[in-house]
Design a protein around this motif. Structure first.
Motif, PDB file in Angstrom:
ATOM      1  N   LEU A 239       0.836  -1.205   0.000  1.00 59.72           N
ATOM      2  CA  LEU A 239       0.000   0.000   0.000  1.00 59.72           C
ATOM      3  C   LEU A 239       0.868   1.251   0.000  1.00 59.72           C
ATOM      4  O   LEU A 239       0.572   2.224  -0.709  1.00 59.72           O
ATOM      5  CB  LEU A 239      -0.938   0.012   1.209  1.00 59.72           C
ATOM      6  CG  LEU A 239      -1.971   1.130   1.208  1.00 59.72           C
ATOM      7  CD1 LEU A 239      -2.958   0.955   0.053  1.00 59.72           C
ATOM      8  CD2 LEU A 239      -2.731   1.204   2.526  1.00 59.72           C
ATOM      9  N   GLU A 243       0.792   4.044  -2.913  1.00 64.98           N
ATOM     10  CA  GLU A 243       0.479   5.435  -2.578  1.00 64.98           C
ATOM     11  C   GLU A 243       1.705   6.326  -2.692  1.00 64.98           C
ATOM     12  O   GLU A 243       1.694   7.488  -2.300  1.00 64.98           O
ATOM     13  CB  GLU A 243      -0.111   5.509  -1.163  1.00 64.98           C
ATOM     14  CG  GLU A 243      -1.478   4.838  -1.080  1.00 64.98           C
ATOM     15  CD  GLU A 243      -2.101   4.894   0.303  1.00 64.98           C
ATOM     16  OE1 GLU A 243      -1.407   5.235   1.285  1.00 64.98           O
ATOM     17  OE2 GLU A 243      -3.312   4.587   0.415  1.00 64.98           O
ATOM     18  N   ARG A 245       4.543   6.504  -1.155  1.00 62.89           N
ATOM     19  CA  ARG A 245       5.156   7.055   0.057  1.00 62.89           C
ATOM     20  C   ARG A 245       6.173   6.084   0.654  1.00 62.89           C
ATOM     21  O   ARG A 245       6.603   6.239   1.789  1.00 62.89           O
ATOM     22  CB  ARG A 245       4.073   7.416   1.080  1.00 62.89           C
ATOM     23  CG  ARG A 245       3.122   6.294   1.388  1.00 62.89           C
ATOM     24  CD  ARG A 245       2.078   6.702   2.433  1.00 62.89           C
ATOM     25  NE  ARG A 245       1.034   5.693   2.553  1.00 62.89           N
ATOM     26  CZ  ARG A 245       1.145   4.589   3.283  1.00 62.89           C
ATOM     27  NH1 ARG A 245       2.244   4.357   3.963  1.00 62.89           N
ATOM     28  NH2 ARG A 245       0.150   3.718   3.326  1.00 62.89           N
ATOM     29  N   PRO A 321     -11.250  -4.092   9.445  1.00 60.55           N
ATOM     30  CA  PRO A 321     -10.885  -3.270   8.304  1.00 60.55           C
ATOM     31  C   PRO A 321      -9.476  -2.731   8.477  1.00 60.55           C
ATOM     32  O   PRO A 321      -9.129  -2.230   9.535  1.00 60.55           O
ATOM     33  CB  PRO A 321     -11.910  -2.123   8.372  1.00 60.55           C
ATOM     34  CG  PRO A 321     -12.222  -1.989   9.822  1.00 60.55           C
ATOM     35  CD  PRO A 321     -12.069  -3.359  10.433  1.00 60.55           C
ATOM     36  N   THR A 323      -6.673  -0.223   7.354  1.00 61.68           N
ATOM     37  CA  THR A 323      -6.321   0.958   6.574  1.00 61.68           C
ATOM     38  C   THR A 323      -4.807   1.125   6.472  1.00 61.68           C
ATOM     39  O   THR A 323      -4.330   2.020   5.774  1.00 61.68           O
ATOM     40  CB  THR A 323      -6.931   2.225   7.203  1.00 61.68           C
ATOM     41  OG1 THR A 323      -6.504   2.312   8.562  1.00 61.68           O
ATOM     42  CG2 THR A 323      -8.446   2.170   7.157  1.00 61.68           C
TER      43      THR A 323
END
Lengths: 442, 134
Positions: A239, A243, A245, A321, A323
């Protein structure tokens, strides 16, 4: 647990359903001022349901494992999914695959009694008392069962035990730290942990100041683990790359740190805290992250893999969930050939660091980390520890620090992470030109 | 519920506790995360359990469980007393609770709007709107 999972799945109406059941006993004995001040035991079973309706995903959790309770949490997840928005990046829950069974349970740890924990703590407290010092810390043991099942056919079960003891021992002008962690509580030696912390507390009395600047450092395993764990959550997950980063972004196949640095994640390696599958029930792969200084790969879960053509989950999801994205939680840094004594003897002038404290990232893509030294910081001159030092603040790129690693220890230590039942397996390191940016008064 | 709480307190005394309390907790949490225009997570959490805290041999012990049933209340209460007696191995002084006070009362935080009564859709829409403005 199979029955609980089955009952939950049978009541599901969604297109796809996942059930994650975590059950266990956790026991914690905490102490401060040489006395036990909090001694607790908790039993819990949590059911986490992920309901997928189209590409809308809802999650609900509960700990009522009655038939009605399970039905209620499944219905809650489906209701919540109804309020979601469509997410075009969501493909599917994972498909079933062959699972590996790995031994991570020790009966001695599971059966460890409150008296035994208290005796271990009392040993450390008595040592501190004898030396006019004050001990604080914790001794914990836990047993956990984990089961993941989904409506596509995944069934994965694992049980593990963990024992951990940590202490900070303080004097009027000093402190010392020691910790140990293992699957088998019999591998922990409270007396040895207490001895190490007491010795550091005694040796670090009346510390002297030192100017900030660049120094050669010998970092004990706790400090190295801090840096490695930070790399893990900052940029070893897909991720972070997606993204843009991550420090790995745009550098795959390129050298990003020293050629004596090799880092990987392996949930099946018995030297670490074994975890054969992730929180979607996907079998964990050994993932090469950095190979002899070269950026090789990152870890994936099903969601991030679904976003890239040709990618599949490496088995690194966290509970939904999620994130944060996929994170490596079984990190290893390859050992070298030196001993800590050899590192010390070879250092003309430097600083011995027991551990870091309160570290935080300053610049994620440059892997700049800042934090303090703590609980045993010493000046090295001509191959010997000559005096204790007041603690310092460091501000340093982790990858640059690793690139300046002159020596790496041949032994590895298992260091528990600050959150979750995870741990890294790391050596000690002698690093040149390590940057200290500030000083303290203690 | 009173039957279970009385059961725990009585058993604690029989096992040697000089003080005992039991708390039964029901907890509800709702979590919504929006990032870059996507609802990244929407989750509801409802859990319950109980904990028994005792003083025995002058030291504290605590045990808790998610199963509020008579047999489990017995197990947890006995364990709390065992833990307290273990704590006494490394104590300096006996716990001093101060002078005895007895209160029978209720408390409810004054709430103007129950946050769980606000429709989920309203909350999600609010977050998406805020994210769009950012």
């Amino acid at each position: 647990m199979n029955e609980i999972a089955q009952l939950a799945l049978e009541s599901a109406q969604a297109d796809q359903t996942e059930v994650l059941i975590s059950s266990g006993d956790e026991h914690l004995t905490r102490f401060a001022e040489n006395t036990i001040h909090q001694n607790v035991s908790e039993r819990d079973t949590t059911v986490r349901v992920r309901a997928v309706c189209g590409s809308k995903v809802g999650v609900a959790t509960g700990n009522d494992i009655s038939i009605n309770g399970l039905a209620a949490v499944v219905k809650a997840a489906e209701t919540v999914a109804g309020f979601q928005r469509e997410n075009s990046d969501f493909r599917s829950l994972p498909q079933p695959q062959e699972q590996q069974s790995l031994d991570a349970h020790c009966e001695a740890t599971a059966a460890y009694t409150p008296n035994e924990r208290a005796e271990g703590v009392a040993t450390i407290c008595r040592m501190a008392d004898k030396n006019d010092l004050r001990a604080a810390g914790a001794f914990s043991t836990s047993v956990q069962e984990l089961m993941i099942a989904n409506s596509l056919g995944i069934r994965a079960y694992h049980r593990n035990t963990m024992a951990h003891i940590v202490t900070v021992i303080m004097g009027e002008t000093s402190s010392g730290y020691a910790a140990a962690t293992a699957m088998d509580v019999g591998d922990l030696d409270p007396a040895a942990v207490g001895r190490t912390a007491v010795d550091k507390a005694l040796a670090s009395r009346d510390p002297a100041p030192i100017d900030p600047g660049e120094y050669t450092v010998i970092l004990e395993e706790e400090a190295v683990a801090d840096m490695l764990f930070t790399l893990g959550y900052l940029g070893f997950g897909a991720l972070a790359v997606q993204e843009k980063r991550s420090f790995m972004s745009g550098h795959f196949g390129e050298r990003i740190t020293g050629d004596n640095i090799t880092i990987w994640d392996d949930g099946g390696d018995q030297r670490g805290f074994v975890l054969p599958f992730d929180f979607e029930g996907v079998r964990k792969e050994r993932v090469s992250l950095i190979e002899r200084g070269v950026a090789m790969g990152v870890v994936y879960d099903s969601f991030t893999a679904g976003r890239e053509k040709g990618k599949s989950s490496t088995g690194h999801s966290l509970p939904a969930p999620n994130t944060f994205g996929p994170i490596p939680v079984n990190l290893f840094l390859a050992p070298g050939e030196a001993t800590k004594d050899e590192m010390l003897a070879s250092t003309e002038r430097g600083i011995w660091v027991t551990r870091f404290h309160y570290t935080n990232p300053v610049h994620p893509t440059k892997t700049v980390l800042t934090g303090m030294t703590r609980d045993g910081t010493f000046l090295i001159e001509q191959g010997r520890i000559v005096r204790p030092l007041k603690n310092l603040r460091f501000t340093q790129s982790i990858l640059d620090a690793f690139a300046n690693a002159e020596m790496i220890s041949s032994s590895l230590a298992l260091i528990k992470s600050g959150w979750g039942n995870f741990a890294t397996c790391v050596p000690a390191m002698k690093i040149n030109r390590f940057r200290f940016s500030g000083t303290t008064e203690f | 519920m009173r039957e279970l709480t009385d059961r725990a307190l009585n058993l604690a005394q029989v096992k040697g506790a000089t003080y005992a309390d039991i708390r039964i907790v029901r907890r509800q949490e709702e979590d919504i995360t929006v990032k870059n225009g996507i609802v990244q997570s929407l989750a509801l959490d409802k859990t319950s359990g109980f904990g028994v805290r005792v003083i025995a041999d002058g030291a504290w012990g605590f045990a808790g469980s998610h199963l509020l049933e008579p047999a489990e209340v017995d197990r947890v209460t006995a364990l709390a007393v065992t833990i307290a007696k273990a704590s006494a191995i490394a104590k300096k002084n006996d716990v001093d609770m101060g002078p005895e006070e007895v209160h029978v009362d209720k408390y409810r935080t004054p709430v103007q709007i129950d946050p769980f009564a606000v429709p989920l859709d309203d909350k999600v829409s609010l977050l998406l709107a805020a994210d769009k403005e950012a």
